[in-house]
Design an enzyme around this catalytic site. Sequence first.
Site, mmCIF file in Angstrom:
data_model
loop_
_atom_site.group_PDB
_atom_site.id
_atom_site.type_symbol
_atom_site.label_atom_id
_atom_site.label_comp_id
_atom_site.label_asym_id
_atom_site.label_seq_id
_atom_site.Cartn_x
_atom_site.Cartn_y
_atom_site.Cartn_z
ATOM 1 N N CYS A 128 0.818 -1.222 0.000
ATOM 2 C CA CYS A 128 0.000 0.000 0.000
ATOM 3 C C CYS A 128 0.850 1.269 0.000
ATOM 4 O O CYS A 128 0.563 2.219 -0.739
ATOM 5 C CB CYS A 128 -0.959 0.004 1.187
ATOM 6 S SG CYS A 128 -0.172 -0.313 2.780
ATOM 7 N N HIS A 241 -2.770 6.435 4.815
ATOM 8 C CA HIS A 241 -1.338 6.602 5.052
ATOM 9 C C HIS A 241 -0.881 7.953 4.507
ATOM 10 O O HIS A 241 -1.385 8.436 3.489
ATOM 11 C CB HIS A 241 -0.540 5.520 4.322
ATOM 12 C CG HIS A 241 -0.697 4.149 4.894
ATOM 13 N ND1 HIS A 241 -1.351 3.880 6.074
ATOM 14 C CD2 HIS A 241 -0.238 2.944 4.430
ATOM 15 C CE1 HIS A 241 -1.303 2.569 6.314
ATOM 16 N NE2 HIS A 241 -0.637 1.988 5.333
#
Length: 339
Positions: A128, A241
């Site tokens: 990711c 994130h």
Amino acid sequence: MAQYKVVVVGASGAVGQEILQVLEERNFPVGDLKLCATSRSAGKEMLFKGNTYKVEETTPSSFDGMDIALFAGGAASKEFGPLAAEKGVVVIDNSSHFRLDPEVPLVVPEVNPEDVKWHKGIIANPNCSTIIMVVPLKAIYDAAGIKRVVVSTYQAVSGAGAEGISELTEHTKAVLAGDEVVPSKFQYQIAFNLIPHIDVFQEMDYTKEEWKMVKETRKIMHDETIGITATTVRVPVYRSHSESINVETKRKMTAAEAKEVLAKFPGIILEDDPANKKYPMPLFSSNHDEIFVGRVREDNSLDNALNIWVVADQLRKGAATNAVQIAELVIKYGCLGKR
């Protein structure tokens, strides 16, 4: 319009649930749908487009007659991925098991879509944090080349799955109540803390997560000459994130040019207006598929370098959405059932 038989493995987990949501939102041409997971999740009921589906335990027969298998990650990928591919199913895998295999394409659709064409049954979804980084890097790379990247990540607890989410909640409640904090999923208390340790430590005392960002980025970009160094940090944020990225370019690129290039690139939303306090944050990027970029500025210590701040929902673009986009490319390029 043609429809396809799709199996989602790990359907009951955080990424699996996101995959189902993304398939529905993007109106992916699902004909038959099968939901699979471990034995402890078997029997659970889940909704897709208003219909109820019962989760089955993953077995070799789960892939019989299917066209596409979307693996949410975990041990099932290693156990069942090659088996599904042998049956002619195109496997799109979210685990780290196949990512660095030279026989397996590692794909971010905005960056290297053509790599889908040479798959031999399995296509890997990158880490990711790597996905979130390589999209803006590709925009800069195409315009000015890249010599070196220094990245620090600020990774949400949902990157560690449902257990990470619940642990942040439990730790926060415990701290506020003055109770003892008992770490389980994370190495230390995560509430009101930062942990510079994601995955296991490996060579040179870098973690596996950090090495993933180095090695996967070079593979996706088809350039082993890019210098990349990473520090990955878990932060007490539920979702999305963030990454602080310093990019040394081969030729001088002004902040203005970089903003123009980034704003035009597919999948990126430029949010960069310091005077009005406009910059990307997890609070606003969550539940979106785009990668948000801001704080674009020239490095004051180096001639040909830029600083950028990047934020994206790692369950969506960092996992589920990227996987579904790969499935869309497989259909677009007509490479179903290739071995």
